[in-house]
Design an enzyme around this catalytic site. Sequence first.
Site, mmCIF file in Angstrom:
data_model
loop_
_atom_site.group_PDB
_atom_site.id
_atom_site.type_symbol
_atom_site.label_atom_id
_atom_site.label_comp_id
_atom_site.label_asym_id
_atom_site.label_seq_id
_atom_site.Cartn_x
_atom_site.Cartn_y
_atom_site.Cartn_z
ATOM 1 N N TYR A 53 -55.081 39.361 29.806
ATOM 2 C CA TYR A 53 -56.390 39.550 29.180
ATOM 3 C C TYR A 53 -57.454 38.872 30.042
ATOM 4 C CZ TYR A 53 -53.922 41.153 24.982
ATOM 5 O OH TYR A 53 -53.129 41.835 24.090
ATOM 6 N N HIS A 128 -44.635 41.985 26.745
ATOM 7 C CA HIS A 128 -45.836 42.781 26.466
ATOM 8 C C HIS A 128 -45.536 44.277 26.382
ATOM 9 C CE1 HIS A 128 -50.474 42.516 27.021
ATOM 10 N NE2 HIS A 128 -50.137 43.399 26.119
ATOM 11 N N SER A 208 -54.684 46.586 17.485
ATOM 12 C CA SER A 208 -55.712 47.599 17.208
ATOM 13 C C SER A 208 -55.622 48.050 15.753
ATOM 14 C CB SER A 208 -55.570 48.794 18.158
ATOM 15 O OG SER A 208 -56.697 49.641 18.098
ATOM 16 N N PRO A 209 -55.593 47.099 14.805
ATOM 17 C CA PRO A 209 -55.358 47.444 13.401
ATOM 18 C C PRO A 209 -56.507 48.191 12.730
ATOM 19 C CG PRO A 209 -55.958 45.145 13.574
ATOM 20 C CD PRO A 209 -55.788 45.649 14.983
ATOM 21 N N LEU A 210 -57.670 48.201 13.350
ATOM 22 C CA LEU A 210 -58.827 48.845 12.730
ATOM 23 C C LEU A 210 -59.080 50.243 13.270
ATOM 24 C CD1 LEU A 210 -61.213 45.739 12.694
ATOM 25 C CD2 LEU A 210 -59.798 46.615 10.831
ATOM 26 N N GLY A 211 -58.088 50.822 13.935
ATOM 27 C CA GLY A 211 -58.237 52.173 14.467
ATOM 28 C C GLY A 211 -58.585 53.169 13.368
#
Length: 292
Positions: A53, A128, A208-211
């Site tokens: 990152y 990863h 990316s839980p808010l996709g």
Amino acid sequence: MHYRTLGGLRVSAVGLGAMPLSIEGRPDDGRALATVHAALKAGVTLLDTADSYHLPGQDPGHNELLVARALAAYGGDTDDVLVATKGGRGRPADGSWTVTGTPRHLKAAAEASAKRLGVEAIGLYQLHKPDPAVPFEESVGALRELLDAGTIRLAGLSNVTTDQIHRARAILGDRLVSVQNRYSPEVRDSEPELRLCAELGLAFLPWSPLGGISRSSLDGPSRPAQRAARFAAFHEVAHERGVSPQQVCLAWLLSRSPAVIPIPGASRPETIRDSAHAADLHLTDEELARLP
């Protein structure tokens, strides 16, 4: 804040994905540190980072160093904070995301991550992404060696299939504690992996839980009109409750399984404070039935 279990540890039901603090579009240091501190003040005790990152071809390990600085500068108690990092991916100058899963690379990467985080042992270290050029058992075997050496305390996987979870568990046993796959209202390919995690007692950390509700840093071009129509119910419930659609989305994720611990990204203090409140938002059966 409500809590869930990860590898026998009690962690906040909502974590912080620190990735946006270090990649393209990242905030300045002051706001980045304030974002981590806001998470801690809100009761968040799971911080997710990775050695990759950082900006393309620049400042490797930036996010891990930032997380370490934030924890060191925080005035409160951080003894119960679990820092989860990942190894096996890279960010060359062209902006791509490479995969390197050789045991030699993973062991060196974990040692470098521990140094950047300023710890003797990494709390949770995750592969990863499986490297198609390296036998999966060899990469997982490196995690076992890191566990045996005390470089890491717990091991996890990211971007894996149910078959790979079974194969890793055969090697790591109960020291495999988590799976981090992409999962959101929009992307549900990992339903089988989520069910398996619940069966095996593994934590499932959706990235990316808010996709569908918000764009991820890794998402392609958004289609606002299409998304608005498909996921309008999240916004409707949010309006009725007087909360953000993101809170409703995270509460929906938490309702999917006790194994779920979302790690939404944030680059502003107010964003992670809002996300943390989702742990206290209980959706009714009628509201859940309305959500696609």
